[in-house]
Design a protein around this motif. Structure first.
Motif, PDB file in Angstrom:
ATOM      1  N   LEU A   7       0.716  -1.162   0.085  1.00 57.53           N
ATOM      2  CA  LEU A   7       0.102   0.017  -0.057  1.00 57.53           C
ATOM      3  C   LEU A   7       0.813   1.293   0.079  1.00 57.53           C
ATOM      4  O   LEU A   7       1.984   1.366   0.758  1.00 57.53           O
ATOM      5  CB  LEU A   7      -0.695  -0.023   1.223  1.00 57.53           C
ATOM      6  N   ARG A   8       0.656   2.031  -0.811  1.00 55.41           N
ATOM      7  CA  ARG A   8       1.350   3.614  -1.043  1.00 55.41           C
ATOM      8  C   ARG A   8       0.422   4.564  -1.028  1.00 55.41           C
ATOM      9  O   ARG A   8      -0.814   4.674  -1.424  1.00 55.41           O
ATOM     10  CB  ARG A   8       2.076   3.591  -1.998  1.00 55.41           C
ATOM     11  N   LEU A   9       0.890   5.796  -0.291  1.00 53.12           N
ATOM     12  CA  LEU A   9       0.243   7.166  -0.396  1.00 53.12           C
ATOM     13  C   LEU A   9       0.798   7.906  -1.353  1.00 53.12           C
ATOM     14  O   LEU A   9       1.860   7.673  -1.661  1.00 53.12           O
ATOM     15  CB  LEU A   9       0.171   7.612   1.014  1.00 53.12           C
ATOM     16  N   PRO A  10       0.155   8.943  -1.876  1.00 47.77           N
ATOM     17  CA  PRO A  10       0.802  10.003  -2.779  1.00 47.77           C
ATOM     18  C   PRO A  10       2.029  10.647  -2.117  1.00 47.77           C
ATOM     19  O   PRO A  10       2.069  10.697  -0.768  1.00 47.77           O
ATOM     20  CB  PRO A  10      -0.317  11.245  -2.776  1.00 47.77           C
ATOM     21  N   PRO A  11       3.048  10.639  -2.802  1.00 47.84           N
ATOM     22  CA  PRO A  11       4.415  10.997  -2.255  1.00 47.84           C
ATOM     23  C   PRO A  11       4.428  12.584  -1.964  1.00 47.84           C
ATOM     24  O   PRO A  11       5.523  12.994  -1.169  1.00 47.84           O
ATOM     25  CB  PRO A  11       5.289  10.791  -3.360  1.00 47.84           C
ATOM     26  N   ALA A  12       3.750  13.404  -2.206  1.00 54.92           N
ATOM     27  CA  ALA A  12       4.083  14.834  -1.874  1.00 54.92           C
ATOM     28  C   ALA A  12       3.423  15.431  -0.650  1.00 54.92           C
ATOM     29  O   ALA A  12       3.270  14.684   0.557  1.00 54.92           O
ATOM     30  CB  ALA A  12       3.214  15.663  -3.062  1.00 54.92           C
ATOM     31  N   SER A  13       2.759  16.648  -0.707  1.00 56.20           N
ATOM     32  CA  SER A  13       2.282  17.226   0.299  1.00 56.20           C
ATOM     33  C   SER A  13       1.104  16.561   1.240  1.00 56.20           C
ATOM     34  O   SER A  13       1.042  16.576   2.657  1.00 56.20           O
ATOM     35  CB  SER A  13       1.704  18.469   0.103  1.00 56.20           C
ATOM     36  N   VAL A  14       0.489  15.721   0.673  1.00 56.40           N
ATOM     37  CA  VAL A  14      -0.798  14.947   1.419  1.00 56.40           C
ATOM     38  C   VAL A  14       0.140  13.910   2.555  1.00 56.40           C
ATOM     39  O   VAL A  14      -0.541  13.743   3.432  1.00 56.40           O
ATOM     40  CB  VAL A  14      -1.475  14.160   0.356  1.00 56.40           C
ATOM     41  N   ASN A  65      -0.564  -7.556   3.206  1.00 56.55           N
ATOM     42  CA  ASN A  65       0.383  -6.154   3.280  1.00 56.55           C
ATOM     43  C   ASN A  65      -0.310  -5.111   2.926  1.00 56.55           C
ATOM     44  O   ASN A  65       0.248  -3.945   3.210  1.00 56.55           O
ATOM     45  CB  ASN A  65       1.575  -6.541   2.348  1.00 56.55           C
ATOM     46  N   TRP A  66      -1.390  -5.023   2.236  1.00 58.17           N
ATOM     47  CA  TRP A  66      -2.338  -3.762   2.074  1.00 58.17           C
ATOM     48  C   TRP A  66      -3.181  -3.543   3.348  1.00 58.17           C
ATOM     49  O   TRP A  66      -3.832  -2.604   3.283  1.00 58.17           O
ATOM     50  CB  TRP A  66      -2.966  -4.013   0.827  1.00 58.17           C
ATOM     51  N   ARG A  67      -3.360  -4.549   4.143  1.00 59.37           N
ATOM     52  CA  ARG A  67      -4.805  -4.348   4.956  1.00 59.37           C
ATOM     53  C   ARG A  67      -4.265  -3.361   6.198  1.00 59.37           C
ATOM     54  O   ARG A  67      -3.144  -3.332   6.583  1.00 59.37           O
ATOM     55  CB  ARG A  67      -5.042  -5.667   5.452  1.00 59.37           C
ATOM     56  N   PHE A 123      -5.660   1.512 -10.336  1.00 53.12           N
ATOM     57  CA  PHE A 123      -4.201   1.780 -10.045  1.00 53.12           C
ATOM     58  C   PHE A 123      -4.280   2.840  -8.858  1.00 53.12           C
ATOM     59  O   PHE A 123      -3.655   2.400  -7.786  1.00 53.12           O
ATOM     60  CB  PHE A 123      -3.413   2.551 -11.058  1.00 53.12           C
ATOM     61  N   VAL A 124      -4.980   3.693  -8.838  1.00 59.91           N
ATOM     62  CA  VAL A 124      -4.882   4.757  -7.521  1.00 59.91           C
ATOM     63  C   VAL A 124      -6.559   4.949  -7.103  1.00 59.91           C
ATOM     64  O   VAL A 124      -7.302   5.235  -8.046  1.00 59.91           O
ATOM     65  CB  VAL A 124      -4.596   6.147  -7.939  1.00 59.91           C
ATOM     66  N   THR A 125      -6.765   4.677  -5.960  1.00 58.53           N
ATOM     67  CA  THR A 125      -8.139   4.787  -5.436  1.00 58.53           C
ATOM     68  C   THR A 125      -7.844   5.684  -4.034  1.00 58.53           C
ATOM     69  O   THR A 125      -7.568   5.204  -3.085  1.00 58.53           O
ATOM     70  CB  THR A 125      -8.879   3.467  -5.040  1.00 58.53           C
ATOM     71  N   GLY A 126      -8.388   6.711  -4.243  1.00 56.23           N
ATOM     72  CA  GLY A 126      -8.070   7.653  -3.011  1.00 56.23           C
ATOM     73  C   GLY A 126      -6.554   7.744  -2.651  1.00 56.23           C
ATOM     74  O   GLY A 126      -5.773   8.259  -3.367  1.00 56.23           O
ATOM     75  N   CYS A 127      -6.327   7.310  -1.375  1.00 57.26           N
ATOM     76  CA  CYS A 127      -4.865   7.444  -0.990  1.00 57.26           C
ATOM     77  C   CYS A 127      -4.198   6.034  -1.476  1.00 57.26           C
ATOM     78  O   CYS A 127      -2.997   5.730  -0.854  1.00 57.26           O
ATOM     79  CB  CYS A 127      -4.835   7.651   0.640  1.00 57.26           C
ATOM     80  N   ASN A 128      -4.847   5.127  -1.643  1.00 56.58           N
ATOM     81  CA  ASN A 128      -4.265   3.678  -2.068  1.00 56.58           C
ATOM     82  C   ASN A 128      -3.777   3.596  -3.454  1.00 56.58           C
ATOM     83  O   ASN A 128      -4.304   4.122  -4.457  1.00 56.58           O
ATOM     84  CB  ASN A 128      -5.415   2.686  -1.590  1.00 56.58           C
ATOM     85  N   VAL A 129      -2.761   3.050  -3.516  1.00 55.49           N
ATOM     86  CA  VAL A 129      -1.995   2.931  -4.690  1.00 55.49           C
ATOM     87  C   VAL A 129      -1.659   1.387  -5.071  1.00 55.49           C
ATOM     88  O   VAL A 129      -1.052   0.618  -4.169  1.00 55.49           O
ATOM     89  CB  VAL A 129      -0.571   3.579  -5.003  1.00 55.49           C
ATOM     90  N   GLY A 130      -2.103   0.684  -6.007  1.00 55.48           N
ATOM     91  CA  GLY A 130      -2.023  -0.620  -6.498  1.00 55.48           C
ATOM     92  C   GLY A 130      -2.702  -1.694  -5.380  1.00 55.48           C
ATOM     93  O   GLY A 130      -3.282  -1.293  -4.280  1.00 55.48           O
ATOM     94  N   SER A 131      -2.662  -2.976  -5.911  1.00 56.78           N
ATOM     95  CA  SER A 131      -3.358  -4.068  -4.840  1.00 56.78           C
ATOM     96  C   SER A 131      -2.991  -5.115  -5.534  1.00 56.78           C
ATOM     97  O   SER A 131      -2.332  -5.324  -6.788  1.00 56.78           O
ATOM     98  CB  SER A 131      -4.857  -3.956  -4.969  1.00 56.78           C
TER      99      SER A 131
END
Length: 457
Positions: A7-14, A65-67, A123-131
């Motif tokens: 699970l990944r979040l947007p890398p910038a200010s968020v 690992n995403w949970r 690919f990206v849903t809200g703050c989640n990246v990949g699955s």
């Protein structure tokens, strides 16, 4: 390269704001602390002869690992941004006792939806990246595939997958119950997507062998919500499909160990398994006109992929000697691409021990495939049975250039095997594409398996 995903979040200010506020575990709060686990239903088919297939009501479960991972007694997260909570997780066993996996909102939080025989991964849903999800045969067991002298067929729509984003479908020598029987501290099991392993032996899994991977945990310098610990998880794996609109490959990755095996430290670094594997990528093999938008295999429309596991006796008791690839599109059966690379006979257009040896020599790669037993090792894994994973991801390590660009990026592009696709060196930067290609998605459908020739016409 079916590497561990996270699970990944947007890398910038968020991301910065979330971490500063102590909200790095916002994905856990999105689903609460007692979210019921309801697996998306997916219809699959098991065939016995041409045109004779039985529908099965299968389902998928999200990789652990995403949970959300939080205290069993409160919503407090055990893992914030890319670090463990030192109070809840001072050591592996205590962490396993204190922390629990939760159910998830598949569509709302992860962009995972099913409809009949189709499974869509956003690919990206809200703050989640990949699955990544695993195919289930019941609420507590993964579907096990024993595919010697069998074929596996699926349809994939990659028309919304650009450079840098990879749709994967792969077979892994995981335990059917996710390791629950072998490791008593693993209370979640396959129902919650535990027990992942592959030939990358990745050390970024939060849990291996039922305990938390907190020892020597080092946050990633590039991936904002990941890191590596002391332990990795290894097993034989077959990448049936890795691809996007511009390039695709299939590959086999043997290991010196049988079944899911924990590695430690430097042992995880290509010691137990062939992380590179033996791959067949038409573009890399010199046939750049075969697969892509408007090409022989047109990736702007759905295509059916057939993978046949041929044995020396043409029976399920024989030894694997060939992994053969066919495509079906617009009612036409398309043979795999011919090789156009010096040193490899054009007739070798499937994964065999001879092809793999010739390929390794032609591209100048070390032949770990042969050293670890080649297809005979893969044969034992297929006889025992393997679990099916489906995923969508980007690549913080190599920007996916190993699939769709020049790799290694420092090598001469004209050197044999370096060019793997038409994508540029900057095309797969995750910090860019997680914004610009957030709406990318893949649809897998019509999963079938059975004897050779039974799943397509």
């Amino acid at each position: 390269m079916s590497s561990l995903l996270h699970l990944r979040l947007p890398p910038a200010s968020v991301l910065a704001s979330l971490c500063l506020l102590g909200l790095g575990a916002v994905y856990g709060q999105q689903v609460g602390t007692e979210m019921p686990e309801i697996h998306p239903i997916l219809t699959t088919q098991q065939c016995s002869a041409p045109g004779v297939c039985t529908a099965r009501q299968s389902s998928v479960t999200l990789d652990s690992n995403w949970r959300p991972l939080h205290s069993v007694s409160s919503p407090t997260s055990c893992f914030n941004c890319n670090s463990w909570d030192s109070t809840l997780c001072p050591d592996p066993a205590t962490c396993a006792s204190n922390c629990g996996l939760d159910g998830v909102d598949y569509a709302g939080s992860y962009g995972i939806t099913s409809n009949g025989s189709s499974l869509a991964l956003q690919f990206v849903t809200g703050c989640n990246v990949g699955s990544r999800v695993f195919l289930m045969s019941s609420s507590s067991q993964y579907q096990i595939f024993t595919l010697l002298n069998q074929e596996f067929t699926f349809t994939v729509d990659m028309s919304h997958l650009e450079c840098g984003v990879n749709a994967g479908l792969y077979l892994l020598e995981m335990d059917a119950d996710g390791g629950r029987a072998k490791f008593p501290t693993n209370k979640a099991g396959a129902n919650y997507g535990t027990g992942y392993c592959d030939a990358q032996c990745g050390q970024d899994a939060k849990f291996t062998n039922g305990i938390a991977n907190v020892l020597d945990w080092t946050p990633s310098p590039t991936d904002p919500v990941s890191g590596t610990g002391l332990f990795g998880s290894c097993c034989n794996s077959i990448d049936v499909w890795q691809g996007n609109m511009h390039s695709a490959a299939y590959s086999a990755h043997p290991c010196s160990v049988a079944g899911q095996t924990q590695c430690s430290g430097a042992q995880c670094d290509n010691s137990l398994c062939d992380a590179d594997g033996c791959d067949f990528n038409p573009w890399r093999m010199g046939n750049t006109s075969f697969l892509g938008p408007g090409k022989v295999v047109d990736t702007t429309i759905p295509l059916t992929v057939v993978t046949q596991f041929i044995t020396n006796t043409n029976t399920a008791t024989g030894t694997l000697t060939e992994i053969r690839r066919l495509y079906v599109q617009n009612g036409k059966v398309i043979q795999n691409a011919n090789v156009n690379l010096p040193g490899i006979p054009a007739s070798l257009n499937s994964i065999t021990d001879n092809f793999c040896a010739a390929q390794k020599t032609a591209v100048g790669d070390p032949d770990r495939f042969e050293a670890l037993g080649g297809l005979a090792t893969m044969s034992a894994a297929l006889k025992k049975g393997m679990v099916l994973a489906l995923s969508i991801r980007d690549d913080y390590t190599n920007d996916l250039l190993w699939l769709d660009g020049n790799f290694p990026p420092t090598a001469l592009p004209t050197a044999p095997g370096v060019s793997r696709g038409p994508c540029s060196a900057s095309s797969g930067n995750p910090e860019v594409i997680e914004d610009s290609q957030a709406n990318d998605f893949v649809v897998f459908s019509n999963i079938k398996w059975g004897p050779i020739g039974s799943t397509f016409s």
